[in-house]
Motif scaffolding. Structure first.
Motif, PDB file in Angstrom:
ATOM      1  N   HIS A 139      -8.882  -1.542  -1.275  1.00 18.36           N
ATOM      2  CA  HIS A 139      -7.924  -1.980   0.013  1.00 18.36           C
ATOM      3  C   HIS A 139      -7.747  -0.246   0.078  1.00 18.36           C
ATOM      4  O   HIS A 139      -8.270   0.317   1.152  1.00 18.36           O
ATOM      5  CB  HIS A 139      -6.821  -2.064   0.221  1.00 18.36           C
ATOM      6  N   CYS A 145       1.060  -1.312   0.021  1.00 22.02           N
ATOM      7  CA  CYS A 145       0.400   0.154   0.150  1.00 22.02           C
ATOM      8  C   CYS A 145       0.750   1.032   0.139  1.00 22.02           C
ATOM      9  O   CYS A 145       1.653   1.216   0.734  1.00 22.02           O
ATOM     10  CB  CYS A 145      -1.089  -0.280   1.205  1.00 22.02           C
ATOM     11  N   HIS A 193      -8.521   4.495   3.003  1.00 19.48           N
ATOM     12  CA  HIS A 193      -7.887   5.833   2.841  1.00 19.48           C
ATOM     13  C   HIS A 193      -8.942   6.966   2.155  1.00 19.48           C
ATOM     14  O   HIS A 193      -8.442   7.679   1.482  1.00 19.48           O
ATOM     15  CB  HIS A 193      -6.765   5.195   2.169  1.00 19.48           C
ATOM     16  N   PHE A 232       0.145   3.667   0.811  1.00 13.18           N
ATOM     17  CA  PHE A 232      -0.113   4.798   2.067  1.00 13.18           C
ATOM     18  C   PHE A 232       0.843   4.396   3.147  1.00 13.18           C
ATOM     19  O   PHE A 232       0.368   5.205   3.884  1.00 13.18           O
ATOM     20  CB  PHE A 232      -1.587   5.153   2.390  1.00 13.18           C
ATOM     21  N   ASP A 260       1.040   1.981   5.345  1.00 12.24           N
ATOM     22  CA  ASP A 260       0.651   1.733   6.180  1.00 12.24           C
ATOM     23  C   ASP A 260       1.769   0.096   6.649  1.00 12.24           C
ATOM     24  O   ASP A 260       0.872  -0.825   7.657  1.00 12.24           O
ATOM     25  CB  ASP A 260      -0.731   1.152   6.924  1.00 12.24           C
TER      26      ASP A 260
HETATM   27 ZN   LIG Z   1      -3.274   1.494   2.767  1.00 12.72          ZN
END
Ligand SMILES: [Zn+2]
Length: 135
Positions: free
Chosen positions: A106, A74, A111, A76, A78
């Motif tokens: 996801h 991912c 997000h 982002f 995480d």
């Molecule tokens: Zn994520």
């Protein structure tokens, strides 16, 4: 309401603006990203039973899953990664389709990220709502 996002996921201003725009579009459509994600998961689950073959979903949908192998992290930050599984959702009544990866699902669900407007892989709320006939 629909736009209560984890502030930690905003790493740049243009991404934050796009997420905010998509949230506004979801509001206009009477949807939330959770509703969109739930519907996507329903198609994904049906497709998974087909083991690579298209699965019919009443009244006029079809979904098929393909596995490109490997995993994608991912973006982002995480620390999550997803198998390269793609679910193609077809609306047989309109002929429209969308390819939704597990990572895309996801990012939408967690997000509020539907993709960059310039990306051919963008899955905008209005497109997904139309293909999956939401709400
Ligand atoms: Zn994520």
């Amino acid at each position: 309401m629909t736009c209560n996002l984890n502030k930690g996921s905003f790493s740049d201003a243009s991404r934050a603006r796009r997420i905010s725009d998509d949230c506004a579009m979801l509001d206009r459509l009477g949807l939330t990203r959770e509703i969109v994600a739930r519907r996507l998961r329903m198609f994904r689950a049906a497709a998974e039973t087909g083991i690579g073959r298209p699965v019919g979903i009443p009244p006029h949908f079809e979904a098929v899953m393909d596995d490109a192998r490997g995993r994608l992290p991912c973006p982002f930050g995480d620390a999550r990664a997803f198998a390269k599984l793609n679910t193609t959702i077809r609306n047989l009544a309109t002929g429209e389709s969308a390819v939704v990866s597990d990572l895309a699902l996801h990012m939408i669900e967690e997000h509020g990220w539907f993709g960059d407007p310039a990306s051919p892989f963008r899955l905008g709320p209005e497109l997904l709502a139309r293909i999956m006939e939401l709400p």
